[in-house]
Design an enzyme around this catalytic site. Sequence first.
Site, short mmCIF file in Angstrom:
data_model
loop_
_atom_site.label_atom_id
_atom_site.label_comp_id
_atom_site.label_asym_id
_atom_site.label_seq_id
_atom_site.Cartn_x
_atom_site.Cartn_y
_atom_site.Cartn_z
N HIS A 237 7.72 -3.59 -5.45
CA HIS A 237 8.44 -4.33 -6.48
C HIS A 237 8.82 -5.73 -5.97
O HIS A 237 9.01 -6.65 -6.78
CB HIS A 237 9.72 -3.59 -6.88
CG HIS A 237 9.46 -2.30 -7.61
ND1 HIS A 237 9.25 -1.12 -6.95
CD2 HIS A 237 9.38 -2.04 -8.93
CE1 HIS A 237 9.05 -0.16 -7.85
NE2 HIS A 237 9.11 -0.69 -9.05
N ASP B 183 -0.17 -0.95 -12.53
CA ASP B 183 1.27 -0.81 -12.39
C ASP B 183 1.88 -2.08 -12.99
O ASP B 183 1.16 -3.00 -13.41
CB ASP B 183 1.62 -0.64 -10.90
CG ASP B 183 2.96 0.08 -10.68
OD1 ASP B 183 3.76 0.17 -11.64
OD2 ASP B 183 3.22 0.53 -9.56
#
Length: 339
Positions: free
Chosen positions: A186, A256
């Site tokens: 992330h 993703d």
Amino acid sequence: MSESKSFISGCKGLVLTDDEKAFFRDERPWGFILFGRNIGEPSQVADLSAALRETVGGDPAIPVLIDQEGGRVQRIKPPHVPQYPNAAALGAIYRQDEEKGLRAAWLMSRLFAFDLSRLGVNVDCLPVLDVAVPGVHDVIGNRAYGQEPSIVSAMGKAAAEGLKAGGLLPVMKHMPGHGRTMVDSHHDLPVVHAPLEQLQAIDFLPFQHLRDELMAMSAHIVFTELDADNPATTSPKVVREIIRGHIGFDGLLMSDDVSMNALKGDIATRARGIIAAGLDLVLHCHGIMEEMIAVAENVPPLVGEGRRRAEAVKAGFPMADGADELALREEFNALIAVA
């Protein structure tokens, strides 16, 4: 009716804004994804799922996705549903008793299907097929069933089957394997230096075993042995040679989240790179309108092989098995109480 575009979108809150409704009507994402910020009372979530579908034609087979894994990745939380255990806890049951472990994985997914179908959610981004190496970052950590590909394959298969028994479809993640990451994708780009032979013997195996599933999500990870310059999500080489080639997955491949900082460049550059690599769909999660517009402007209509795979998904939703929810909950609770 115009064709869907090659992206999945989130939205900002508990109800759609007029701007979101207009954007979805005009840009026609293939599907939607919900996060914790979208979750209030069950009736509100069901209304939101219906409203999302309505913007693009109202077909009940329009995919509405969620990450409902158990443990810390559980978007629908108590008091509306139980707090479910994480994958590692189920893997521990498997190591004690294989049959009980597989049953626990199947049951938890079947219970997810009861929970989610009531809310209009028809896709769960599960199973996590990442094989955790010792020291793996918590971004995966206890989200993995274990450190052995045989356990991850067996438990992942059981989890996928439980979702399908309840009428939902699974999304395998994070292809071709996220279990060696030592940083949080992330925020940073994980780089894996493992030799190809090791990746083939461990990381890729669970995905090979489940390659006939209809959907998978990519990993934002650089595998230096394969493509030292690009993470799997934006690597034509990894997609062509490993995901489509060695693993043999011919289903619908989504990224993703395109907003994750493991990817470089602005959102438009990332979206173009994902499609250019050979993925079918760009996943955008955060509901930030400026970013949603950038994605929509930089992805094509869903045509050709991508459309074929997407149509297979919509045609592939199974009928729920009519199981007794209370009996399955009691069985599951007894299994995990002993663990």
